[in-house]
Design a protein around this motif. Structure first.
Motif, short mmCIF file in Angstrom:
data_model
loop_
_atom_site.label_atom_id
_atom_site.label_comp_id
_atom_site.label_asym_id
_atom_site.label_seq_id
_atom_site.Cartn_x
_atom_site.Cartn_y
_atom_site.Cartn_z
N ALA A 46 0.83 -1.21 0.00
CA ALA A 46 0.00 0.00 0.00
C ALA A 46 0.86 1.26 0.00
O ALA A 46 0.54 2.24 -0.68
CB ALA A 46 -0.93 -0.01 1.22
N ILE A 47 1.95 1.24 0.74
CA ILE A 47 2.85 2.39 0.76
C ILE A 47 3.49 2.58 -0.61
O ILE A 47 3.57 3.69 -1.12
CB ILE A 47 3.91 2.22 1.87
N LEU A 48 3.93 1.49 -1.22
CA LEU A 48 4.49 1.57 -2.57
C LEU A 48 3.47 2.12 -3.55
O LEU A 48 3.79 2.97 -4.39
CB LEU A 48 4.97 0.19 -3.03
N ALA A 49 2.23 1.65 -3.45
CA ALA A 49 1.17 2.09 -4.37
C ALA A 49 0.91 3.58 -4.26
O ALA A 49 0.53 4.22 -5.25
CB ALA A 49 -0.11 1.30 -4.11
N ALA A 50 1.15 4.16 -3.09
CA ALA A 50 0.98 5.61 -2.92
C ALA A 50 1.92 6.39 -3.83
O ALA A 50 1.66 7.55 -4.15
CB ALA A 50 1.19 6.00 -1.46
N GLU A 51 2.98 5.75 -4.26
CA GLU A 51 3.95 6.37 -5.19
C GLU A 51 3.89 5.70 -6.56
O GLU A 51 4.83 5.82 -7.35
CB GLU A 51 5.36 6.28 -4.62
N GLU A 52 2.80 4.96 -6.82
CA GLU A 52 2.60 4.25 -8.09
C GLU A 52 3.70 3.22 -8.35
O GLU A 52 4.11 3.00 -9.48
CB GLU A 52 2.46 5.23 -9.24
N LEU A 53 4.15 2.58 -7.28
CA LEU A 53 5.14 1.52 -7.38
C LEU A 53 4.49 0.18 -7.07
O LEU A 53 3.41 0.13 -6.47
CB LEU A 53 6.29 1.75 -6.41
N GLU A 54 5.17 -0.88 -7.45
CA GLU A 54 4.70 -2.24 -7.20
C GLU A 54 5.80 -3.02 -6.49
O GLU A 54 6.95 -2.56 -6.41
CB GLU A 54 4.35 -2.93 -8.52
N MET A 55 5.48 -4.21 -6.04
CA MET A 55 6.46 -5.04 -5.35
C MET A 55 7.65 -5.35 -6.26
O MET A 55 8.77 -5.52 -5.78
CB MET A 55 5.82 -6.32 -4.83
N GLY A 56 7.44 -5.38 -7.56
CA GLY A 56 8.53 -5.61 -8.51
C GLY A 56 9.56 -4.49 -8.53
O GLY A 56 10.65 -4.66 -9.06
N ASP A 57 9.22 -3.34 -7.95
CA ASP A 57 10.16 -2.21 -7.88
C ASP A 57 11.05 -2.28 -6.64
O ASP A 57 11.97 -1.47 -6.49
CB ASP A 57 9.38 -0.89 -7.86
N VAL A 58 10.79 -3.24 -5.77
CA VAL A 58 11.56 -3.38 -4.54
C VAL A 58 12.93 -3.98 -4.86
O VAL A 58 13.04 -5.00 -5.52
CB VAL A 58 10.83 -4.25 -3.50
N LEU A 59 13.97 -3.31 -4.35
CA LEU A 59 15.34 -3.77 -4.54
C LEU A 59 15.81 -4.64 -3.38
O LEU A 59 16.58 -5.58 -3.58
CB LEU A 59 16.28 -2.57 -4.66
N LYS A 60 15.36 -4.31 -2.17
CA LYS A 60 15.84 -4.99 -0.96
C LYS A 60 14.75 -5.01 0.09
O LYS A 60 14.07 -4.01 0.30
CB LYS A 60 17.06 -4.25 -0.41
#
Length: 126
Positions: free
Chosen positions: A60-74
């Motif tokens: 949900a926090i990522l989605a607030a910035e239009e990001l997805e779990m696939g954008d997670v590096l670490k």
């Protein structure tokens, strides 16, 4: 410059911290425990359910910035009991496709509010 990120889709910060911050290149989430957006703590639930809620908070926090779990590096996973690793890992793997991020999983002495798991993420905004 640092910018604070906040969403009502994840639990509010319960202390002197932000849900996430970014410098425009990377996004850093605060550690997410199994607390629902409306404040219900799932500390009596299985570690799998606790992991799912913690990851849904990160999502949900990522989605607030239009990001997805696939954008997670670490990701860093803190466990109150490393014996819960297999159950945590089973649920964790549901959130990632073929290329999961780098991850550390660490047993700690205790977690906030008696939770069994806490998860934080670093994601790329590019």
């Amino acid at each position: 410059m640092k910018r604070v990120i906040s969403t009502d889709e994840a639990p509010s910060a319960v202390g002197a911290y932000s849900q996430a911050t970014t410098n425009g290149d990377l996004l850093f989430t605060a550690g997410q425990i199994p607390l629902t957006p409306d404040g219900e703590l799932l500390d009596e639930e299985s570690i799998g359910d606790q992991t799912r809620q913690s990851l849904e908070n990160v999502q949900a926090i990522l989605a607030a910035e239009e990001l997805e779990m696939g954008d997670v590096l670490k990701m860093t996973v803190f466990l109150a009991d490393i014996g819960d690793f297999e159950e945590m890992n089973e649920v964790y793997s549901e959130f990632f496709d073929d290329e999961p991020p780098a991850r550390s999983a660490i047993e700690v002495g205790a977690l906030p509010k008696g939770a069994g798991v806490e998860i934080e993420a670093i994601a790329s905004l590019e």
